[in-house]
Design a protein around this motif. Structure first.
Motif, mmCIF file in Angstrom:
data_model
loop_
_atom_site.group_PDB
_atom_site.id
_atom_site.type_symbol
_atom_site.label_atom_id
_atom_site.label_comp_id
_atom_site.label_asym_id
_atom_site.label_seq_id
_atom_site.Cartn_x
_atom_site.Cartn_y
_atom_site.Cartn_z
ATOM 1 N N HIS A 18 44.871 19.232 38.164
ATOM 2 C CA HIS A 18 44.013 20.366 37.846
ATOM 3 C C HIS A 18 43.840 20.459 36.336
ATOM 4 O O HIS A 18 44.812 20.392 35.577
ATOM 5 C CB HIS A 18 44.629 21.662 38.381
ATOM 6 C CG HIS A 18 44.742 21.700 39.867
ATOM 7 N ND1 HIS A 18 43.813 22.307 40.675
ATOM 8 C CD2 HIS A 18 45.677 21.168 40.696
ATOM 9 C CE1 HIS A 18 44.173 22.174 41.943
ATOM 10 N NE2 HIS A 18 45.306 21.484 41.983
ATOM 11 N N ALA A 23 39.746 21.065 39.823
ATOM 12 C CA ALA A 23 40.506 19.934 40.353
ATOM 13 C C ALA A 23 39.905 18.651 39.799
ATOM 14 O O ALA A 23 38.690 18.558 39.596
ATOM 15 C CB ALA A 23 40.448 19.922 41.871
ATOM 16 N N HIS A 36 35.546 22.687 41.628
ATOM 17 C CA HIS A 36 36.352 23.665 42.352
ATOM 18 C C HIS A 36 35.633 24.192 43.588
ATOM 19 O O HIS A 36 36.075 25.146 44.205
ATOM 20 C CB HIS A 36 36.742 24.831 41.443
ATOM 21 C CG HIS A 36 35.592 25.468 40.718
ATOM 22 N ND1 HIS A 36 34.683 26.270 41.342
ATOM 23 C CD2 HIS A 36 35.214 25.398 39.426
ATOM 24 C CE1 HIS A 36 33.800 26.698 40.462
ATOM 25 N NE2 HIS A 36 34.085 26.178 39.288
ATOM 26 N N SER A 304 47.842 23.674 41.659
ATOM 27 C CA SER A 304 47.360 24.177 40.380
ATOM 28 C C SER A 304 48.529 24.787 39.613
ATOM 29 O O SER A 304 49.563 25.132 40.206
ATOM 30 C CB SER A 304 46.275 25.237 40.608
ATOM 31 O OG SER A 304 46.785 26.312 41.385
#
Length: 327
Positions: A18, A23, A36, A304
């Protein structure tokens, strides 16, 4: 309940991380995909060939990739790329990021460390390098090779230290507190050493080779794939896992192919050979399904930094983002 947003990517997902709220998927076709949501994915062709290894920079601002074009590249959240190193004709398949902006990589019997100022230090080996990792403090490189692991000083003077164990060591990791070094092996086992005195630790019993490992947030546990569950070895005691049984989380009919420990909680995400992904809590072994079986092996997992999103990649390119805070 967790909500999965599926993403259809065009190639094998080598790794995922991330960057700045997005991402970042590194693919086997040499591209990096940033996004995302399904309608907000940007593709950047980073390598002239395939990506063989990819890791996030410690500051979370870039994805470092290595490929069969002999290049090591950095890609940021906006898709800007930077060439860090190039050795034409080499397949660079080992990669690690370390303190002070250092990046380590390896091809064949040579390992290199690129320092933040661009200087590159070479570390020749007698046999092929199977893995590279940095110790968390100081600038010291650990490499895995045949019959041993080696600890090298990168900028300071001093002879390398060798930790011997017969067999081919195919990967390497160091505990977050810098006390333990663990290698994956060509055989279905792990081997570990206590760094201060070289005491051995043998971790066996896997039905398949271990290709994915992940430390829990404080390094109390090392989660591993390679069995019909995630196997977590305890490392909080002085002797690590010796004499202590591992946790077995998420038992399932198919092999676990990927593991990723949550950044703050004692929870592990487990990806399986059939595409299933579970999140399992250490304490009570409670399970939550993050993705249901789809037929293709899970090849990459990453939480994340805030632990609220899990990115998933598979060998076919079918991918997804799981929002665990979704209503």
């Amino acid at each position: 309940m967790p909500r999965l947003t599926p993403l259809a990517l065009p190639a094998y997902v080598v790794a995922v991380t991330h960057l700045g709220g997005r991402a970042a998927f590194a693919l086997g076709d040499g591209s990096v995909h940033l996004g995302h949501a399904a309608d907000d994915v940007r593709a950047v062709q980073v390598h002239d060939g395939g990506i063989l290894a990819a890791v996030a920079a410690p500051d979370g601002k870039s994805l470092i990739t290595a490929g069969d074009d002999g290049r090591v590249m950095a890609t940021d959240a906006e898709g800007a790329t930077q060439l860090l190193f190039e050795k034409k004709g080499k397949w660079i398949d080992q990669l690690a990021c370390g303190p002070q902006g250092a990046v380590a990589f390896a091809s064949g019997r040579m390992a290199w460390v690129r320092l933040a100022d661009g200087q590159v230090v070479e570390f020749p080996h007698e046999k092929a390098v199977g893995g590279v990792a940095f110790l968390p403090k100081g600038l010291r490189l650990a490499t895995a090779t045949v019959d041993k692991a080696i600890l090298h000083w990168v900028t300071a003077k001093g002879a390398p230290a060798e930790l011997g164990w017969k067999g081919a060591h195919t990967g390497i990791t160091v505990s977050p507190d810098g006390r333990f070094l663990v290698t994956t092996m060509q055989e279905m086992a792990l081997h570990g050493w206590r760094i201060e005195d070289g005491k051995h630790m043998r971790m066996t019993g896997y039905p398949a080779k271990v290709k994915s490992v992940s430390w829990s947030p404080k390094g109390r546990w090392l989660a591993t794939a390679g069995a019909n569950a995630a196997i977590l070895w305890p490392f909080s005691a002085k002797d690590g896992p010796m004499g202590k049984p591992p946790l077995q989380l998420g038992p399932y009919p198919k092999l676990a192919t990927q593991v990723a420990c949550h950044p703050t909680e004692e929870v592990v995400a487990i990806g399986y050979q059939d595409g299933m992904v579970l999140a399992v809590r250490f304490g009570d072994q409670a399970e939550v399904a993050m993705r249901h079986p789809s037929g293709e092996p899970v090849s990459a997992l990453a939480w994340s930094p805030d632990g609220m999103t899990l990115a998933i990649g598979t060998e076919s390119g079918a991918a997804g983002l799981v929002d665990i805070g979704a209503a």
